[in-house]
Design a protein around this motif. Structure first.
Motif, short mmCIF file in Angstrom:
data_model
loop_
_atom_site.label_atom_id
_atom_site.label_comp_id
_atom_site.label_asym_id
_atom_site.label_seq_id
_atom_site.Cartn_x
_atom_site.Cartn_y
_atom_site.Cartn_z
N GLY A 1 0.81 -1.21 0.00
CA GLY A 1 0.00 0.00 0.00
C GLY A 1 0.84 1.26 0.00
N LEU A 2 1.91 1.27 0.78
CA LEU A 2 2.80 2.43 0.81
C LEU A 2 3.53 2.60 -0.51
N ALA A 3 4.00 1.50 -1.09
CA ALA A 3 4.70 1.58 -2.37
C ALA A 3 3.78 2.12 -3.45
N ALA A 4 2.56 1.63 -3.49
CA ALA A 4 1.62 2.10 -4.50
C ALA A 4 1.20 3.54 -4.24
N GLY A 5 0.84 3.84 -3.00
CA GLY A 5 0.35 5.18 -2.68
C GLY A 5 1.39 6.26 -2.91
N LEU A 6 2.57 6.05 -2.39
CA LEU A 6 3.63 7.05 -2.58
C LEU A 6 4.13 7.06 -4.01
N GLY A 7 4.11 5.89 -4.66
CA GLY A 7 4.54 5.83 -6.05
C GLY A 7 3.59 6.51 -7.01
N ALA B 1 4.56 6.98 -16.90
CA ALA B 1 5.41 5.79 -16.89
C ALA B 1 5.96 5.53 -15.50
N ILE B 2 6.27 6.57 -14.75
CA ILE B 2 6.77 6.40 -13.39
C ILE B 2 5.68 5.77 -12.51
N GLY B 3 4.44 6.19 -12.71
CA GLY B 3 3.33 5.57 -11.98
C GLY B 3 3.16 4.11 -12.34
N ILE B 4 3.37 3.77 -13.60
CA ILE B 4 3.26 2.37 -14.02
C ILE B 4 4.38 1.54 -13.38
N TYR B 5 5.59 2.11 -13.28
CA TYR B 5 6.68 1.41 -12.59
C TYR B 5 6.32 1.16 -11.13
N ALA B 6 5.72 2.13 -10.49
CA ALA B 6 5.30 1.96 -9.09
C ALA B 6 4.25 0.86 -8.98
N LEU B 7 3.34 0.79 -9.94
CA LEU B 7 2.33 -0.27 -9.94
C LEU B 7 2.98 -1.64 -10.09
N ILE B 8 3.95 -1.76 -10.97
CA ILE B 8 4.65 -3.03 -11.16
C ILE B 8 5.36 -3.45 -9.88
N VAL B 9 6.03 -2.51 -9.22
CA VAL B 9 6.72 -2.81 -7.97
C VAL B 9 5.72 -3.26 -6.91
N ALA B 10 4.58 -2.59 -6.83
CA ALA B 10 3.56 -2.97 -5.84
C ALA B 10 3.02 -4.37 -6.12
N ILE B 11 2.81 -4.69 -7.39
CA ILE B 11 2.32 -6.04 -7.73
C ILE B 11 3.36 -7.09 -7.40
N ILE B 12 4.63 -6.80 -7.70
CA ILE B 12 5.70 -7.75 -7.38
C ILE B 12 5.79 -7.95 -5.87
N LEU B 13 5.69 -6.86 -5.10
CA LEU B 13 5.72 -6.99 -3.64
C LEU B 13 4.56 -7.82 -3.15
N LEU C 1 1.65 9.12 -5.99
CA LEU C 1 1.52 10.51 -5.56
C LEU C 1 2.33 11.46 -6.44
N GLY C 2 3.57 11.09 -6.71
CA GLY C 2 4.44 11.94 -7.53
C GLY C 2 3.92 12.15 -8.94
N PRO C 3 3.63 11.06 -9.66
CA PRO C 3 3.10 11.25 -11.02
C PRO C 3 1.76 11.98 -11.04
N GLY C 4 0.92 11.75 -10.05
CA GLY C 4 -0.37 12.45 -10.01
C GLY C 4 -0.19 13.94 -9.86
N LEU C 5 0.68 14.34 -8.94
CA LEU C 5 0.97 15.76 -8.76
C LEU C 5 1.66 16.33 -10.00
N GLY C 6 2.58 15.55 -10.57
CA GLY C 6 3.29 16.01 -11.76
C GLY C 6 2.38 16.24 -12.94
N ILE C 7 1.45 15.33 -13.17
CA ILE C 7 0.53 15.48 -14.29
C ILE C 7 -0.39 16.69 -14.05
N GLY C 8 -0.80 16.91 -12.81
CA GLY C 8 -1.60 18.09 -12.51
C GLY C 8 -0.85 19.38 -12.77
N ILE C 9 0.41 19.43 -12.37
CA ILE C 9 1.22 20.62 -12.61
C ILE C 9 1.46 20.82 -14.10
#
Length: 76
Positions: A12-18, A60-72, A20-28
């Motif tokens: 949950g932490l890996a996905a949530g924090l992973g 793409a950074i968000g997708i990497y975070a999703l992959i890491v969360a799934i692997i975990l 957060l950055g792309p979401g804020l970045g896309i908004g900016i």
């Protein structure tokens, strides 16, 4: 604490924090592109092309975070 609960907390932490950055970045990125279009509407093509390109990189950074969360979630 139960090891399975700790693993799910890590997922949950890996996905949530992973995400957060792309979401804020896309908004900016969207905010900045709309400001640029408001100031210079003639440059629409260049601004939109660059916005889409940078948004894809941020996503793409968000997708990497999703992959890491799934692997975990799948490991042990």
């Amino acid at each position: 604490m139960d090891p399975a609960a700790m693993k799910m907390l890590a997922v949950g932490l890996a996905a949530g924090l992973g995400f957060l950055g792309p979401g804020l970045g896309i908004g900016i990125i969207g905010y900045s592109a709309m400001q640029a279009l408001g100031r210079n509407p003639e440059a629409r093509g260049t601004i939109m092309t660059n916005m889409i390109l940078v948004t894809a990189f941020a996503e793409a950074i968000g997708i990497y975070a999703l992959i890491v969360a799934i692997i975990l979630a799948m490991v042990a």
